[in-house]
Design a protein around this motif. Sequence first.
Motif, short mmCIF file in Angstrom:
data_model
loop_
_atom_site.label_atom_id
_atom_site.label_comp_id
_atom_site.label_asym_id
_atom_site.label_seq_id
_atom_site.Cartn_x
_atom_site.Cartn_y
_atom_site.Cartn_z
N UNK A 1 0.82 -1.21 0.00
CA UNK A 1 0.00 0.00 0.00
C UNK A 1 0.87 1.27 0.00
N UNK A 2 1.92 1.25 0.80
CA UNK A 2 2.70 2.47 1.02
C UNK A 2 3.46 2.91 -0.22
N UNK A 3 4.07 1.97 -0.94
CA UNK A 3 4.93 2.37 -2.06
C UNK A 3 4.26 2.21 -3.42
N UNK A 4 3.13 1.50 -3.48
CA UNK A 4 2.47 1.31 -4.78
C UNK A 4 1.06 1.88 -4.80
N UNK A 5 0.15 1.32 -4.01
CA UNK A 5 -1.26 1.68 -4.13
C UNK A 5 -1.51 3.15 -3.76
N UNK A 6 -1.04 3.57 -2.59
CA UNK A 6 -1.33 4.94 -2.14
C UNK A 6 -0.75 6.00 -3.08
N UNK B 1 12.69 1.62 -7.74
CA UNK B 1 12.67 2.34 -9.02
C UNK B 1 11.35 3.08 -9.06
N UNK B 2 11.40 4.39 -8.88
CA UNK B 2 10.19 5.19 -8.77
C UNK B 2 9.67 5.53 -10.16
N UNK B 3 8.40 5.23 -10.37
CA UNK B 3 7.77 5.45 -11.67
C UNK B 3 6.63 6.45 -11.54
N UNK B 4 6.25 7.03 -12.65
CA UNK B 4 5.06 7.88 -12.71
C UNK B 4 4.18 7.39 -13.86
N UNK C 1 5.47 9.47 -7.26
CA UNK C 1 6.13 8.28 -7.76
C UNK C 1 5.68 7.04 -7.01
N UNK C 2 5.67 5.91 -7.70
CA UNK C 2 5.28 4.64 -7.08
C UNK C 2 6.26 3.56 -7.51
N UNK C 3 6.28 2.47 -6.75
CA UNK C 3 7.20 1.35 -6.96
C UNK C 3 6.40 0.08 -7.21
#
Length: 207
Positions: A96-101, A127-130, A110-112
């Motif tokens: 949840x913390x690094x992807x969903x939220x 690897x932070x993506x947008x 950015x999300x992972x």
Amino acid sequence: MATDLSQDRADSRRFFDAQAAEIVHNYGRGRAVVAVDGAVHASEFGHDLVTALDRAGHASIFASIDDFVHPKAPGENARQTSSDYYDRRYDYATFRRVLIDPFRLGGSAGFVVAAFDESASRAIEPVWRTAPADAILVVAGPFLARGELRGTFNYTIFLETPVRPRSAVLDEALDRYTAEAGPRFSATAIVDTTDPERPRRVFADSC
């Protein structure tokens, strides 16, 4: 045989294009998260769905819940039970913390899509993506309708197949999951993947 294989691919492409069109019709604006709930063929199904979304011209991202597992203690595999697998395998807090939220925040957040490499027993360097403002995240893997993930997904596809996973521990954990979470009854769509080359939508009163 070549003709049969070609027909299978054409049927599969039509299925995924129709599934993608339904999702985009309902969730084409803003950010949406789609679950592909299954322990057998889920990743393959998820990748095919992302490909179909791309063909439809809609931004999409694939992630696997199996890239968000807790590290194992030395020797844990040898003594792991189905309860251990079900209760402690997945790191839903990190998921949840690094992807969903951050994905749902949109904008430049950015999300992972992967946090832990189980085969190498090590954390993955983030690897932070947008993504664009209108984007769909497809998450594949087992147990996605369990209580801890309630409210995470806009659309859930439950994969139904008589094929059982090779892992006896996972197989037993799936029996518990089915009894406790009732994933078939909470799914937006049920798909029969008995023949993974020809997935088939199943329409039930509960869908």
